[in-house]
Design an enzyme around this catalytic site. Structure first.
Site, PDB file in Angstrom:
ATOM      1  N   ASP A 102      10.560  -5.312   7.257  1.00  0.00           N
ATOM      2  CA  ASP A 102      11.606  -6.372   6.798  1.00  0.00           C
ATOM      3  C   ASP A 102      12.264  -5.950   5.631  1.00  0.00           C
ATOM      4  O   ASP A 102      12.920  -6.885   4.952  1.00  0.00           O
ATOM      5  CB  ASP A 102      10.841  -7.682   6.578  1.00  0.00           C
ATOM      6  CG  ASP A 102       9.758  -7.513   5.516  1.00  0.00           C
ATOM      7  OD1 ASP A 102       9.481  -6.717   4.893  1.00  0.00           O
ATOM      8  OD2 ASP A 102       9.076  -8.705   5.607  1.00  0.00           O
ATOM      9  N   HIS A 114      10.903  -4.980   2.605  1.00  0.00           N
ATOM     10  CA  HIS A 114      10.067  -5.313   1.248  1.00  0.00           C
ATOM     11  C   HIS A 114       9.849  -4.388   0.747  1.00  0.00           C
ATOM     12  O   HIS A 114       9.420  -2.990   1.313  1.00  0.00           O
ATOM     13  CB  HIS A 114       8.937  -6.340   1.650  1.00  0.00           C
ATOM     14  CG  HIS A 114       7.663  -5.717   2.357  1.00  0.00           C
ATOM     15  ND1 HIS A 114       7.090  -6.350   3.308  1.00  0.00           N
ATOM     16  CD2 HIS A 114       6.935  -4.742   2.303  1.00  0.00           C
ATOM     17  CE1 HIS A 114       5.942  -5.580   3.768  1.00  0.00           C
ATOM     18  NE2 HIS A 114       6.018  -4.293   3.103  1.00  0.00           N
ATOM     19  N   GLU A 153       9.041  -9.925  -0.521  1.00  0.00           N
ATOM     20  CA  GLU A 153       9.319 -10.152   0.885  1.00  0.00           C
ATOM     21  C   GLU A 153      10.944 -10.812   0.569  1.00  0.00           C
ATOM     22  O   GLU A 153      11.258 -10.758  -0.324  1.00  0.00           O
ATOM     23  CB  GLU A 153       8.501 -11.328   1.483  1.00  0.00           C
ATOM     24  CG  GLU A 153       7.147 -10.999   1.813  1.00  0.00           C
ATOM     25  CD  GLU A 153       6.953 -10.112   3.034  1.00  0.00           C
ATOM     26  OE1 GLU A 153       7.674  -9.079   3.369  1.00  0.00           O
ATOM     27  OE2 GLU A 153       5.763 -10.301   3.742  1.00  0.00           O
ATOM     28  N   ASP A 185       0.262  -3.633  -5.833  1.00  0.00           N
ATOM     29  CA  ASP A 185      -0.106  -5.101  -5.290  1.00  0.00           C
ATOM     30  C   ASP A 185      -1.554  -4.986  -4.820  1.00  0.00           C
ATOM     31  O   ASP A 185      -2.305  -3.943  -4.695  1.00  0.00           O
ATOM     32  CB  ASP A 185       0.960  -5.388  -4.215  1.00  0.00           C
ATOM     33  CG  ASP A 185       1.157  -4.217  -3.132  1.00  0.00           C
ATOM     34  OD1 ASP A 185       0.419  -3.334  -2.980  1.00  0.00           O
ATOM     35  OD2 ASP A 185       2.175  -4.282  -2.526  1.00  0.00           O
TER      36      ASP A 185
HETATM   37  P1  PGA Z   1       3.150   1.312   5.728  1.00  0.00           P
HETATM   38  O1  PGA Z   1       3.679  -0.174   4.672  1.00  0.00           O
HETATM   39  O2  PGA Z   1       3.252   2.349   4.676  1.00  0.00           O
HETATM   40  O3  PGA Z   1       1.738   0.892   6.087  1.00  0.00           O
HETATM   41  O4  PGA Z   1       4.132   1.410   6.702  1.00  0.00           O
HETATM   42  C1  PGA Z   1       4.569   0.110   3.856  1.00  0.00           C
HETATM   43  C2  PGA Z   1       4.792  -1.352   2.976  1.00  0.00           C
HETATM   44  O5  PGA Z   1       4.531  -2.392   3.601  1.00  0.00           O
HETATM   45  O6  PGA Z   1       5.414  -1.205   2.090  1.00  0.00           O
END
Ligand code: PGA
Length: 260
Positions: free
Chosen positions: A136, A138, A143, A67
């Protein structure tokens, strides 16, 4: 789903690096799906160290990142392009033309997303997709309530995700609300999945992902349908799992050749 609980993020990252290194030994021209965020940073450091010790060669590897923020040029310090070059690509030997990261600055986003999907197909599909997970649930930036068969497209971030990720931005910069992300359907077509989650902040979404019902409210729960998904956790991220002891015994009982 194989749930592997390690004592801490360091040992979880070393294990993930061994899994990737073993894949490259079997298939030197593997296609890797890569992730950004805090979680994979130690894994990237470990892979860089392995490369510097001559234990791993990336020269035939192709990569696709999950992404990118819409509106950020590639050289913006908070862009995922910048993140990947700083934390991984500039330290290893993947030829630049084999690296693919969504371009958040393109004008025609739908056309770009179609071309990204086509490029994955043309490369022969992703052999191993690395994933983090949001609080959450995702994966990528899909999302809750994202279609479980979605493809690469533009998405709007939720409030919680904006808060979690704003630390990557300078105070005067506004975090973009829109992103380009591989879809859940895109991720599910990968030959194997390696999801990493460390810390108590991920414990709830991990319990929902591994032991909860399959639901678009927790996008990562789709991984229950993937035939080759490994979930590597530290003890903190495993705290809400009701079958943690079972996963631990199962993994500990495996012969070495099955562990990686
Ligand atoms: P993080 O993010 O590794 O910074 O916890 C993970 C994500 O949002 O997929």
């Amino acid at each position: 789903m194989e749930v592997i609980i390690q004592p801490d993020p360091g040992s979880g990252s070393v294990l993930a690096a061994q899994i990737i290194s073993n894949l490259l030994k079997r298939k030197p021209n593997a296609v890797l799906g890569l992730a950004t965020g805090n979680t994979p940073l130690r894994l990237y450091k470990e892979l860089i160290d392995m490369y510097k010790r001559g234990e791993i060669d990336f020269s035939r590897v192709t990569t696709f990142n999950l992404d990118e923020y819409v509106g950020l040029p590639c050289d913006h310090p908070a862009s995922y392009n910048y993140f990947m070059y700083e934390n991984f690509f500039k330290h290893v030997n993947i030829p630049k033309n084999q690296i693919h990261i969504p371009d958040g600055a393109v004008e025609d986003i739908p056309a770009f997303c179609l071309a990204y999907e086509q490029a994955i197909k043309d490369a022969g599909g992703i052999d191993l997709q690395l994933l983090g997970i949001g609080r959450d649930g995702h994966i990528g930036f899909n999302e809750p309530v994202s279609s479980l068969s979605s493809r690469t497209r533009i998405k709007t971030l939720m409030e919680q995700t904006l808060k979690d990720n704003e630390t990557f931005f300078e105070r005067e910069d506004h975090i973009p609300h829109h992103v380009i992300t591989m879809g859940i359907g895109t991720v599910m077509e990968s030959g194997s999945i390696l999801l990493l989650a460390f810390g108590t902040g991920k414990a709830h979404s991990i319990a929902q992902t591994v032991e909860g019902p399959l639901t678009a409210m927790v996008p990562a729960s789709i991984l229950q349908l993937h035939p080759h998904a490994k979930i590597i956790l530290d003890k903190d991220a495993a705290t809400h799992l009701s079958r943690a002891a079972y996963y631990q015994t199962t993994y500990d009982g495996k012969p070495d050749w099955q562990k990686f």
